[in-house]
Design an enzyme around this catalytic site. Structure first.
Site, short mmCIF file in Angstrom:
data_model
loop_
_atom_site.label_atom_id
_atom_site.label_comp_id
_atom_site.label_asym_id
_atom_site.label_seq_id
_atom_site.Cartn_x
_atom_site.Cartn_y
_atom_site.Cartn_z
N GLY A 69 -32.93 -11.07 15.15
CA GLY A 69 -34.15 -11.84 15.33
C GLY A 69 -34.97 -11.29 16.48
O GLY A 69 -34.86 -10.12 16.85
N CYS A 70 -35.81 -12.14 17.05
CA CYS A 70 -36.66 -11.71 18.17
C CYS A 70 -35.83 -11.09 19.27
O CYS A 70 -34.85 -11.68 19.74
CB CYS A 70 -37.43 -12.92 18.70
#
Length: 248
Positions: A69-70
């Site tokens: 993810g981020c």
């Protein structure tokens, strides 16, 4: 460069807009506009350590690449792990010519937002890093998304640097699936490592530099707290920062 027509999620677009604001100025008002648009933090899961880990070779430096993810939160977690000497946000899975934030955000480059972790295997093993990655750094059951962000650039992936890392990662995923540690199957893929490309300077150390940024407060600071709670022996208060190391 022509951008892909593939849509991104509203949260991802808002994240980029707010990031642009943060890169220019640290105005709290602009950050608060989207404070409630990001959902909530992914819950940590207490899991067993890998049954298979890398054998000791006597080396004092090793590198691993994880995507979950981020990269702000993943980097922030590993920067607080004892034995990690550097955790750098960047891109893996695609080519050098598409390794920039706006292009990767199209979801069409093959890249995943990733973190390259340099560590001392005498202090923390590759298997322990995997345990932290699967337990608190992200939710490994999400497919092409993580929390509020969606797209292949937010996929869960491990990019082994050696055959030994590949064996450990593959065995651990099978172990976690067999143990039913999660309510859903592990979505993490073990992908071929073709290179890591550092992200733009304003992405580095983002969690530490912007602790009041709503995305960080809601999605990422809970991960660091979970690291301290679930892995107290591996946690350190002072993070190892990219910009500090680069300035030396």
């Amino acid at each position: 460069m022509q951008k892909s027509s593939r849509p991104t999620s509203p949260a991802s677009r808002l994240r980029r807009v707010l990031l642009g604001t943060a890169a220019v100025a640290s105005g709290v008002f602009a950050w608060q506009i989207g404070a409630y648009a990001f959902g909530s933090a992914e819950p940590s899961v207490v899991i067993a350590a890998p049954k298979l880990d890398e054998p000791s070779t006597g080396a004092r430096t090793e590198t691993a690449v994880f995507a979950g993810g981020c990269f702000w939160g993943v980097q922030g977690v590993f920067q607080h792990v004892k034995g990690v000497t550097k955790a750098e946000s960047g891109y893996a899975g695609g080519t050098a010519k598409t390794a920039d934030y706006e292009t990767v955000s199209s979801g069409s480059t093959g890249h995943a937002e990733s973190v390259q972790v340099t560590f001392d295997p005498q202090q923390v093993s590759y298997g322990k890093l995997l345990q932290i990655y699967f337990s608190v750094a992200h939710n490994p059951t999400e497919v092409n998304r993580q929390g509020p962000d969606s797209g292949t650039q937010y996929r869960s992936a491990v990019f082994p640097m050696t055959d030994a890392q590949r064996q450990v990662a593959t065995a651990y995923i099978a172990q976690l699936d067999a143990s039913h540690a999660y309510s859903k199957p592990i979505a993490t893929k073990v992908e071929k490592y073709t290179g890591f490309y550092a992200a733009e300077t304003y992405h580095q150390d983002f969690l530490t530099e912007h602790p009041n940024y709503p995305y960080i407060v809601i999605n990422d600071l809970p991960k660091v707290k979970d690291l301290k709670r679930v892995f107290p022996a591996q946690y350190r208060d002072t993070p190892v920062l990219v910009k500090t190391a680069s300035a030396k």
